[in-house]
Design a protein around this motif. Structure first.
Motif, PDB file in Angstrom:
ATOM      1  N   ILE A  22       0.833  -1.209   0.000  1.00  0.00           N
ATOM      2  CA  ILE A  22       0.000   0.000   0.000  1.00  0.00           C
ATOM      3  C   ILE A  22       0.864   1.255   0.000  1.00  0.00           C
ATOM      4  CG2 ILE A  22      -1.594   1.382   1.414  1.00  0.00           C
ATOM      5  CD1 ILE A  22      -2.891  -1.263   2.288  1.00  0.00           C
ATOM      6  N   LEU A  23       1.912   1.261   0.812  1.00  0.00           N
ATOM      7  CA  LEU A  23       2.788   2.435   0.910  1.00  0.00           C
ATOM      8  C   LEU A  23       3.678   2.581  -0.320  1.00  0.00           C
ATOM      9  CD1 LEU A  23       3.900   2.166   4.650  1.00  0.00           C
ATOM     10  CD2 LEU A  23       2.247   3.771   3.672  1.00  0.00           C
ATOM     11  N   LEU A  24       4.026   1.468  -0.940  1.00  0.00           N
ATOM     12  CA  LEU A  24       4.945   1.503  -2.067  1.00  0.00           C
ATOM     13  C   LEU A  24       4.306   2.069  -3.326  1.00  0.00           C
ATOM     14  CD1 LEU A  24       7.834   0.765  -2.882  1.00  0.00           C
ATOM     15  CD2 LEU A  24       6.992  -1.504  -3.545  1.00  0.00           C
ATOM     16  N   ASP A  25       3.222   1.467  -3.747  1.00  0.00           N
ATOM     17  CA  ASP A  25       2.581   1.907  -4.994  1.00  0.00           C
ATOM     18  C   ASP A  25       1.228   1.214  -5.114  1.00  0.00           C
ATOM     19  OD1 ASP A  25       3.230   3.327  -7.731  1.00  0.00           O
ATOM     20  OD2 ASP A  25       2.286   1.415  -8.241  1.00  0.00           O
ATOM     21  N   ASP A  26       0.268   1.914  -5.699  1.00  0.00           N
ATOM     22  CA  ASP A  26      -1.073   1.339  -5.807  1.00  0.00           C
ATOM     23  C   ASP A  26      -1.106   0.133  -6.737  1.00  0.00           C
ATOM     24  OD1 ASP A  26      -0.774   3.564  -7.855  1.00  0.00           O
ATOM     25  OD2 ASP A  26      -2.629   2.639  -8.572  1.00  0.00           O
ATOM     26  N   VAL A  27      -0.215   0.082  -7.730  1.00  0.00           N
ATOM     27  CA  VAL A  27      -0.191  -1.062  -8.649  1.00  0.00           C
ATOM     28  C   VAL A  27       0.250  -2.324  -7.915  1.00  0.00           C
ATOM     29  CG1 VAL A  27       0.845  -2.023 -10.738  1.00  0.00           C
ATOM     30  CG2 VAL A  27       0.222   0.405 -10.661  1.00  0.00           C
ATOM     31  N   TYR A  28       1.285  -2.203  -7.077  1.00  0.00           N
ATOM     32  CA  TYR A  28       1.729  -3.353  -6.289  1.00  0.00           C
ATOM     33  C   TYR A  28       0.626  -3.806  -5.336  1.00  0.00           C
ATOM     34  CZ  TYR A  28       6.474  -2.371  -7.917  1.00  0.00           C
ATOM     35  OH  TYR A  28       7.585  -2.179  -8.693  1.00  0.00           O
ATOM     36  N   ALA A  29      -0.036  -2.832  -4.703  1.00  0.00           N
ATOM     37  CA  ALA A  29      -1.110  -3.165  -3.772  1.00  0.00           C
ATOM     38  C   ALA A  29      -2.253  -3.863  -4.498  1.00  0.00           C
ATOM     39  CB  ALA A  29      -1.618  -1.907  -3.077  1.00  0.00           C
ATOM     40  N   THR A  30      -2.576  -3.391  -5.695  1.00  0.00           N
ATOM     41  CA  THR A  30      -3.648  -4.017  -6.476  1.00  0.00           C
ATOM     42  C   THR A  30      -3.307  -5.466  -6.792  1.00  0.00           C
ATOM     43  OG1 THR A  30      -4.325  -1.909  -7.468  1.00  0.00           O
ATOM     44  CG2 THR A  30      -4.932  -3.919  -8.650  1.00  0.00           C
ATOM     45  N   ALA A  31      -2.040  -5.721  -7.142  1.00  0.00           N
ATOM     46  CA  ALA A  31      -1.608  -7.095  -7.425  1.00  0.00           C
ATOM     47  C   ALA A  31      -1.727  -7.974  -6.178  1.00  0.00           C
ATOM     48  CB  ALA A  31      -0.170  -7.093  -7.934  1.00  0.00           C
ATOM     49  N   VAL A  32      -1.348  -7.428  -5.019  1.00  0.00           N
ATOM     50  CA  VAL A  32      -1.447  -8.180  -3.763  1.00  0.00           C
ATOM     51  C   VAL A  32      -2.910  -8.469  -3.432  1.00  0.00           C
ATOM     52  CG1 VAL A  32      -1.112  -8.028  -1.250  1.00  0.00           C
ATOM     53  CG2 VAL A  32       0.733  -7.370  -2.805  1.00  0.00           C
ATOM     54  N   PHE A  33      -3.774  -7.456  -3.551  1.00  0.00           N
ATOM     55  CA  PHE A  33      -5.194  -7.652  -3.264  1.00  0.00           C
ATOM     56  C   PHE A  33      -5.818  -8.652  -4.233  1.00  0.00           C
ATOM     57  CE2 PHE A  33      -5.102  -3.046  -1.626  1.00  0.00           C
ATOM     58  CZ  PHE A  33      -4.754  -3.475  -0.357  1.00  0.00           C
ATOM     59  N   ALA A  34      -5.409  -8.587  -5.493  1.00  0.00           N
ATOM     60  CA  ALA A  34      -5.937  -9.529  -6.487  1.00  0.00           C
ATOM     61  C   ALA A  34      -5.550 -10.960  -6.135  1.00  0.00           C
ATOM     62  CB  ALA A  34      -5.414  -9.168  -7.883  1.00  0.00           C
ATOM     63  N   PHE A 126     -12.492  -5.285  -4.171  1.00  0.00           N
ATOM     64  CA  PHE A 126     -12.542  -4.205  -5.160  1.00  0.00           C
ATOM     65  C   PHE A 126     -12.646  -2.846  -4.481  1.00  0.00           C
ATOM     66  CE2 PHE A 126     -15.116  -1.249  -7.728  1.00  0.00           C
ATOM     67  CZ  PHE A 126     -14.169  -0.977  -8.701  1.00  0.00           C
ATOM     68  N   LEU A 127     -13.446  -2.755  -3.411  1.00  0.00           N
ATOM     69  CA  LEU A 127     -13.571  -1.485  -2.691  1.00  0.00           C
ATOM     70  C   LEU A 127     -12.230  -1.060  -2.091  1.00  0.00           C
ATOM     71  CD1 LEU A 127     -17.018  -1.888  -0.858  1.00  0.00           C
ATOM     72  CD2 LEU A 127     -16.516  -0.710  -3.006  1.00  0.00           C
ATOM     73  N   ILE A 128     -11.475  -2.028  -1.563  1.00  0.00           N
ATOM     74  CA  ILE A 128     -10.137  -1.733  -1.041  1.00  0.00           C
ATOM     75  C   ILE A 128      -9.250  -1.189  -2.159  1.00  0.00           C
ATOM     76  CG2 ILE A 128      -8.028  -2.719  -0.048  1.00  0.00           C
ATOM     77  CD1 ILE A 128      -9.808  -4.837   1.286  1.00  0.00           C
ATOM     78  N   THR A 129      -9.278  -1.876  -3.303  1.00  0.00           N
ATOM     79  CA  THR A 129      -8.461  -1.460  -4.452  1.00  0.00           C
ATOM     80  C   THR A 129      -8.849  -0.065  -4.923  1.00  0.00           C
ATOM     81  OG1 THR A 129      -8.293  -3.780  -5.143  1.00  0.00           O
ATOM     82  CG2 THR A 129      -7.759  -2.106  -6.786  1.00  0.00           C
ATOM     83  N   TRP A 130     -10.133   0.198  -4.973  1.00  0.00           N
ATOM     84  CA  TRP A 130     -10.649   1.499  -5.419  1.00  0.00           C
ATOM     85  C   TRP A 130     -10.198   2.612  -4.471  1.00  0.00           C
ATOM     86  CZ3 TRP A 130     -16.618   2.732  -5.885  1.00  0.00           C
ATOM     87  CH2 TRP A 130     -16.771   3.986  -6.487  1.00  0.00           C
ATOM     88  N   MET A 131     -10.370   2.402  -3.175  1.00  0.00           N
ATOM     89  CA  MET A 131      -9.965   3.429  -2.212  1.00  0.00           C
ATOM     90  C   MET A 131      -8.460   3.689  -2.270  1.00  0.00           C
ATOM     91  SD  MET A 131     -12.200   3.053   1.283  1.00  0.00           S
ATOM     92  CE  MET A 131     -11.863   1.321   1.545  1.00  0.00           C
ATOM     93  N   ASN A 132      -7.685   2.618  -2.405  1.00  0.00           N
ATOM     94  CA  ASN A 132      -6.236   2.778  -2.467  1.00  0.00           C
ATOM     95  C   ASN A 132      -5.820   3.520  -3.739  1.00  0.00           C
ATOM     96  OD1 ASN A 132      -3.592   2.176  -1.292  1.00  0.00           O
ATOM     97  ND2 ASN A 132      -3.311   0.882  -3.091  1.00  0.00           N
ATOM     98  N   PHE A 133      -6.486   3.213  -4.827  1.00  0.00           N
ATOM     99  CA  PHE A 133      -6.229   3.906  -6.103  1.00  0.00           C
ATOM    100  C   PHE A 133      -6.493   5.408  -5.955  1.00  0.00           C
ATOM    101  CE2 PHE A 133      -7.928   5.548 -10.141  1.00  0.00           C
ATOM    102  CZ  PHE A 133      -6.878   5.258 -10.999  1.00  0.00           C
ATOM    103  N   GLU A 134      -7.607   5.776  -5.331  1.00  0.00           N
ATOM    104  CA  GLU A 134      -7.946   7.183  -5.130  1.00  0.00           C
ATOM    105  C   GLU A 134      -6.968   7.856  -4.175  1.00  0.00           C
ATOM    106  OE1 GLU A 134     -10.137   8.932  -6.702  1.00  0.00           O
ATOM    107  OE2 GLU A 134     -10.947   7.248  -7.852  1.00  0.00           O
ATOM    108  N   ASP A 135      -6.545   7.141  -3.127  1.00  0.00           N
ATOM    109  CA  ASP A 135      -5.561   7.678  -2.181  1.00  0.00           C
ATOM    110  C   ASP A 135      -4.268   8.053  -2.888  1.00  0.00           C
ATOM    111  OD1 ASP A 135      -7.050   7.650   0.091  1.00  0.00           O
ATOM    112  OD2 ASP A 135      -6.212   5.815   0.914  1.00  0.00           O
ATOM    113  N   HIS A 136      -3.789   7.165  -3.750  1.00  0.00           N
ATOM    114  CA  HIS A 136      -2.528   7.420  -4.448  1.00  0.00           C
ATOM    115  C   HIS A 136      -2.681   8.526  -5.485  1.00  0.00           C
ATOM    116  CE1 HIS A 136       0.384   4.429  -2.941  1.00  0.00           C
ATOM    117  NE2 HIS A 136      -0.702   3.759  -2.572  1.00  0.00           N
ATOM    118  N   LYS A 137      -3.837   8.633  -6.098  1.00  0.00           N
ATOM    119  CA  LYS A 137      -4.063   9.763  -7.012  1.00  0.00           C
ATOM    120  C   LYS A 137      -3.985  11.079  -6.258  1.00  0.00           C
ATOM    121  CE  LYS A 137      -7.865   9.400  -9.283  1.00  0.00           C
ATOM    122  NZ  LYS A 137      -8.908   9.642 -10.300  1.00  0.00           N
TER     123      LYS A 137
END
Length: 282
Positions: A22-34, A126-137
């Motif tokens: 989560i702290l590193l990058d939203d793409v890495y976090a998305t891969a982990v959540f997936a 998906f909600l976790i991924t969405w919120m994290n994506f918005e946070d990083h934006k």
């Protein structure tokens, strides 16, 4: 090795993977959540493998869930147009229609279980991924280079604080059973210890990371997350008790399966997301 030590090591590694990504990058976090979503979905569908009444094909439920998650996340990152969301309901209906050819005794129950897996597992991830994506934006738009704690990361810290201190307080001074019919080991003392620590962590979040939210926001989040985490844990205990199993899996030593580790998260995420959306208007 002592179970508490195994549980602690596994929990630390698990937290490092989640929070680190989560702290590193939203793409890495998305891969982990997936990855966790896929493992959780497989785990959920395979729980019924030897059930006498429910007869689902784990490959169908898992495949549909992964497809829906991929389409939703793909639209989030701009790979697909938002119109792709219109395919989700037809895909679920097609999954239901597979019961026409499977010739099982309880087709409606089978379909209901598979749909439940999508709502219980795929939607929260998906909600976790969405919120994290918005946070990083939001983080990318900031000119301040100070440390930024994404809301999703703080949400996990609140959930873990509740879970950890409820467990420790319960072991130390727990006497009064919370919900013995569902979870004999949980106590009111442990529950109170978890809630108090969640409130403290919420206060610290608002104090040290004001860019992520005010003290009022994080205290409110703690008030919401603590009971959601407790009820999510109890619901999964009810679920396992009805299936006569101890753990949903064994992939995480000392903790059980993916569902055992994310049960509090599944219930907390929708309410936390609602809180983040409503708070600016209060």
């Amino acid at each position: 090795m002592n179970n508490l030590i195994v549980r602690s090591i596994t929990g630390a590694l698990f937290a490092a993977v989640i929070l680190g990504s989560i702290l590193l990058d939203d793409v890495y976090a998305t891969a982990v959540f997936a990855a966790f979503m896929m493992l959780g979905l497989i785990e959920f569908n395979k729980l019924f493998h030897s059930h006498g009444t429910i007869e689902i094909d784990w490959r169908i439920g898992t495949g549909v869930g992964i497809t829906i998650f991929a389409l939703a996340v793909g639209s989030l990152y701009g790979y697909f147009p938002l119109a792709i969301f219109s395919l989700i309901v037809p895909i679920i209906l097609i999954m239901m229609l597979t019961e026409l050819w499977r010739s099982r005794k309880n087709p409606i129950l089978n379909s209901t279980i598979q749909i439940a897996g999508i709502f219980y597992i795929v939607l929260p991830f998906f909600l976790i991924t969405w919120m994290n994506f918005e946070d990083h934006k939001f983080h990318e738009m900031r000119t301040d280079e100070s440390f930024f704690m994404p809301k999703v990361g703080a949400m996990f810290l609140l959930i873990w604080a509740n879970d950890t201190f409820a467990y420790l307080t319960g072991r130390l001074i727990g006497r009064t059973k919370l919900f013995e019919r569902i979870s004999p080991k949980k106590t009111w003392e442990g529950t109170l210890g978890g809630i108090l620590m969640t409130l403290l962590v919420g206060f610290l979040m608002g104090t040290f990371f004001p860019d992520s939210g005010s003290i009022g926001f994080w205290i409110g989040a703690a008030v919401i997350i603590a009971p959601c985490a407790i009820l999510g844990d109890l619901y999964e205990s009810l679920f396992k008790r009805s299936l006569k199993i101890k753990d949903s899996g064994s992939i995480l030593p000392g903790h059980g399966g993916i569902l055992d580790r994310f049960d509090a998260v599944f219930f907390s995420v929708p309410f936390f997301m609602a809180w983040t959306s409503i708070y600016p208007y209060l």
